[in-house]
Design a protein around this motif. Structure first.
Motif, mmCIF file in Angstrom:
data_model
loop_
_atom_site.group_PDB
_atom_site.id
_atom_site.type_symbol
_atom_site.label_atom_id
_atom_site.label_comp_id
_atom_site.label_asym_id
_atom_site.label_seq_id
_atom_site.Cartn_x
_atom_site.Cartn_y
_atom_site.Cartn_z
ATOM 1 N N ASP A 104 -10.544 55.904 79.140
ATOM 2 C CA ASP A 104 -9.551 55.561 78.127
ATOM 3 C C ASP A 104 -10.115 54.527 77.154
ATOM 4 O O ASP A 104 -11.293 54.164 77.226
ATOM 5 N N TYR A 105 -9.266 54.053 76.254
ATOM 6 C CA TYR A 105 -9.718 53.148 75.199
ATOM 7 C C TYR A 105 -10.166 51.796 75.752
ATOM 8 O O TYR A 105 -10.822 51.025 75.052
ATOM 9 N N ARG A 106 -9.833 51.508 77.006
ATOM 10 C CA ARG A 106 -10.290 50.273 77.659
ATOM 11 C C ARG A 106 -11.538 50.522 78.491
ATOM 12 O O ARG A 106 -11.972 49.651 79.228
ATOM 13 N N LEU A 139 -12.160 60.997 75.560
ATOM 14 C CA LEU A 139 -11.514 59.696 75.388
ATOM 15 C C LEU A 139 -9.992 59.820 75.327
ATOM 16 O O LEU A 139 -9.460 60.602 74.531
ATOM 17 N N HIS A 140 -9.323 59.039 76.149
ATOM 18 C CA HIS A 140 -7.864 58.903 76.043
ATOM 19 C C HIS A 140 -7.581 57.669 75.197
ATOM 20 O O HIS A 140 -7.946 56.548 75.583
ATOM 21 N N PRO A 141 -6.946 57.838 74.036
ATOM 22 C CA PRO A 141 -6.758 56.701 73.124
ATOM 23 C C PRO A 141 -5.630 55.768 73.518
ATOM 24 O O PRO A 141 -5.416 54.750 72.849
ATOM 25 N N GLY A 142 -4.909 56.080 74.601
ATOM 26 C CA GLY A 142 -3.696 55.356 74.927
ATOM 27 C C GLY A 142 -2.501 56.011 74.244
ATOM 28 O O GLY A 142 -2.640 56.994 73.499
ATOM 29 N N TRP A 143 -1.340 55.481 74.513
ATOM 30 C CA TRP A 143 -0.121 55.976 73.855
ATOM 31 C C TRP A 143 0.033 55.174 72.566
ATOM 32 O O TRP A 143 0.373 53.988 72.594
ATOM 33 N N VAL A 144 -0.239 55.822 71.448
ATOM 34 C CA VAL A 144 -0.422 55.122 70.180
ATOM 35 C C VAL A 144 0.702 55.463 69.204
ATOM 36 O O VAL A 144 1.165 56.611 69.141
ATOM 37 N N ARG A 145 1.104 54.475 68.430
ATOM 38 C CA ARG A 145 2.146 54.678 67.427
ATOM 39 C C ARG A 145 1.588 55.421 66.215
ATOM 40 O O ARG A 145 1.182 54.825 65.213
ATOM 41 N N THR A 146 1.540 56.748 66.347
ATOM 42 C CA THR A 146 1.114 57.641 65.274
ATOM 43 C C THR A 146 2.209 58.683 65.072
ATOM 44 O O THR A 146 3.235 58.669 65.752
ATOM 45 N N ASP A 147 1.983 59.617 64.147
ATOM 46 C CA ASP A 147 2.943 60.696 63.955
ATOM 47 C C ASP A 147 3.112 61.491 65.245
ATOM 48 O O ASP A 147 4.217 61.947 65.575
ATOM 49 N N MET A 148 2.026 61.662 66.002
ATOM 50 C CA MET A 148 2.095 62.409 67.251
ATOM 51 C C MET A 148 2.664 61.560 68.380
ATOM 52 O O MET A 148 3.481 62.024 69.178
ATOM 53 N N GLY A 149 2.257 60.285 68.452
ATOM 54 C CA GLY A 149 2.693 59.437 69.557
ATOM 55 C C GLY A 149 4.103 58.898 69.415
ATOM 56 O O GLY A 149 4.754 58.572 70.411
ATOM 57 N N GLY A 150 4.598 58.785 68.170
ATOM 58 C CA GLY A 150 5.953 58.292 67.950
ATOM 59 C C GLY A 150 6.007 56.778 67.796
ATOM 60 O O GLY A 150 5.072 56.059 68.147
ATOM 61 N N SER A 151 7.126 56.302 67.284
ATOM 62 C CA SER A 151 7.280 54.874 66.980
ATOM 63 C C SER A 151 7.473 54.014 68.228
ATOM 64 O O SER A 151 7.325 52.796 68.173
ATOM 65 N N SER A 159 -6.931 63.310 76.165
ATOM 66 C CA SER A 159 -5.677 62.657 76.533
ATOM 67 C C SER A 159 -5.579 62.594 78.045
ATOM 68 O O SER A 159 -6.109 63.456 78.750
ATOM 69 N N GLN A 160 -4.891 61.568 78.538
ATOM 70 C CA GLN A 160 -4.649 61.532 79.977
ATOM 71 C C GLN A 160 -3.798 62.721 80.415
ATOM 72 O O GLN A 160 -3.802 63.099 81.588
ATOM 73 N N MET A 161 -3.109 63.347 79.471
ATOM 74 C CA MET A 161 -2.335 64.540 79.796
ATOM 75 C C MET A 161 -3.238 65.721 80.140
ATOM 76 O O MET A 161 -2.790 66.722 80.673
ATOM 77 N N GLY A 162 -4.538 65.599 79.813
ATOM 78 C CA GLY A 162 -5.488 66.634 80.176
ATOM 79 C C GLY A 162 -6.006 66.503 81.591
ATOM 80 O O GLY A 162 -6.778 67.362 82.046
ATOM 81 N N SER A 163 -5.604 65.461 82.301
ATOM 82 C CA SER A 163 -6.032 65.282 83.692
ATOM 83 C C SER A 163 -5.248 66.218 84.599
ATOM 84 O O SER A 163 -4.019 66.096 84.729
ATOM 85 N N VAL A 164 -5.952 67.134 85.238
ATOM 86 C CA VAL A 164 -5.291 68.052 86.177
ATOM 87 C C VAL A 164 -4.774 67.275 87.377
ATOM 88 O O VAL A 164 -3.681 67.539 87.892
#
Length: 230
Positions: free
Chosen positions: A222-224, A179-191, A134-139
């Motif tokens: 990332d995913y791109r 890999l950072h998948p982006g901010w994705v509409r999943t249970d974790m990422g939210g609607s 995740s990009q949140m893992g970037s220090v």
């Protein structure tokens, strides 16, 4: 090709399995309870000869041994470790119990590396081992202020991956990807997230295949396929 996907019962992992199966590849899908996944059941009906499932938790100490028993003599072209958990929604990191903190780091960082390193001798030259980070893992970017321990667990994943690469003197015969998948509409990422699961999965497959074809490397993208700061 033979593709292993850990964490394939729903969301991005399920979509990745769908993409590779549709391309005619063999997929071994790891999930805690695959029999309860309607998505995997649908894929099994569509691809009865090329999808296999294994019920296991990524934190199980014998998970690699069990996966290899199912895989048989076939080598692995891609290993994709998608399994992970989010930090509980708490007001402060001080509210998180030691047990929950340990579970977060073991599931998101220690177990994925333990699995991948155990499977590495079976990965083909020119293959790829990819971790859903995740990009949140970037220090450097420091984007995880609201869920700091989740971000720290992904930073730990990235660190363990880079240390593995350095330990092997950058001589692993396959690509190693965070890999950072982006901010994705999943249970974790939210609607309210930016991307659909399909958009993320399409980009991730393209990115994984690009790096597998390009040769061995260790990258955080990332995913791109855009490079992220460690």
């Amino acid at each position: 090709m033979h593709i292993l996907i850990a964490g394939a019962s729903r969301g991005i992992g399920l979509a990745l399995a769908d993409r590779y199966l549709a391309q005619g590849h063999h997929v071994l899908a790891l999930a805690r309870q695959p029999e309860q996944s309607e998505g995997l059941a649908a894929l099994a009906r569509r691809y009865p000869g090329t999808l296999r499932t294994l019920a296991a938790d990524i934190t199980d100490r014998d998970v690699a041994e069990r996966l290899l028993a199912v895989q048989g003599d076939a080598l692995l072209d891609r290993v994709i470790v998608n399994a992970g958990i989010s930090q509980p929604k708490l007001d402060s990191l001080y509210d998180l119990s030691d047990a929950d903190a340990a579970r977060l780091f073991v599931t998101n960082a220690v177990a994925p590396l333990r699995l991948a390193r155990s499977l590495a001798p079976r990965v083909v030259k020119g293959g790829a081992v990819a971790f859903l980070s995740s990009q949140m893992g970037s220090v450097e970017l420091a984007l995880s202020a609201r869920i700091p321990l989740y971000g720290a667990s992904k930073a730990a994943l990235n660190s363990l991956m880079r240390n593995w690469w350095a330990e092997e003197d950058k001589a692993l015969p396959f690509a190693l990807l965070a890999l950072h998948p982006g901010w994705v509409r999943t249970d974790m990422g939210g609607s309210g997230a930016d991307l659909s699961v399909d958009e993320s999965a399409d980009g991730l497959v393209t990115t994984i295949e690009h790096h597998a074809q390009a040769g061995s490397d260790c990258v955080f993208v990332d995913y791109r396929n855009e490079t992220l700061a460690w």
